[in-house]
Design an enzyme around this catalytic site. Sequence first.
Site, short mmCIF file in Angstrom:
data_model
loop_
_atom_site.label_atom_id
_atom_site.label_comp_id
_atom_site.label_asym_id
_atom_site.label_seq_id
_atom_site.Cartn_x
_atom_site.Cartn_y
_atom_site.Cartn_z
N SER A 42 -47.56 -11.06 64.80
CA SER A 42 -47.01 -11.13 63.44
C SER A 42 -47.70 -10.19 62.46
O SER A 42 -47.17 -9.92 61.39
CB SER A 42 -47.09 -12.57 62.90
OG SER A 42 -48.42 -12.96 62.72
N LYS A 94 -51.71 -14.44 57.40
CA LYS A 94 -50.53 -13.89 56.75
C LYS A 94 -50.93 -13.26 55.40
O LYS A 94 -51.98 -13.58 54.84
CB LYS A 94 -49.50 -15.00 56.46
CG LYS A 94 -48.87 -15.63 57.69
CD LYS A 94 -47.93 -14.70 58.41
CE LYS A 94 -47.24 -15.38 59.58
NZ LYS A 94 -48.17 -15.69 60.68
#
Length: 205
Positions: free
Chosen positions: A124, A161
């Site tokens: 990711s 993130k």
Amino acid sequence: MALINERIKQMRLKRNLTLLDVAEHLGVQEATAQRYESGEIKNIKHETVLELAKLFNCSPSYLMGWEENNLFPSNISQIEKKKLPMLGRVAAGEPKFAEQQFEYYVEVGAEIKADFCLKVKGDSMVNARINDGDLVFIRQQPTVEDGEIACVLIDDEATLKRVYMNEDNITLTAENPKYKPLVYRAGDGQIRILGKAVAFQSDVR
């Protein structure tokens, strides 16, 4: 040409170290360290030679007797290191980390201003050059600036993130277009920022 046992004793005395000092650094009995010096143990493991060279601040080749000049003079200091805990599962609602929440410790340079590290799982964050299996070093803090990469706790699972916040929402964005942003209401108890990513370590690929 000097033998390795002669060099070990020579360097130990030069650094004003005892046999016990050497043994504790290597994680062996004092008698074993004495056998290294006496030459009773002739085939010293490569890893042991590296650890001895680190302790004596000299080159492994010098210890082995392959070179006559010590390439690491005593006025050159060793690189300072420290150990950071590797984050495992984290219990929800706990304001501080408990020792059992860490899986093991990782040795890093003291210049890395972090409190713990996290092994990345998945792809990711690939566009930030952070790949699956990389180590990311985290400085513990409860909030980050918009767009900074953070370690975030979601339902007991830590993830990495980019974080964007406003009065109403917290948005977690991946660095891979195949993953959609995750949006949470501000103050949602299921999400908590654990800290800011300050560095990462990647294997050569």
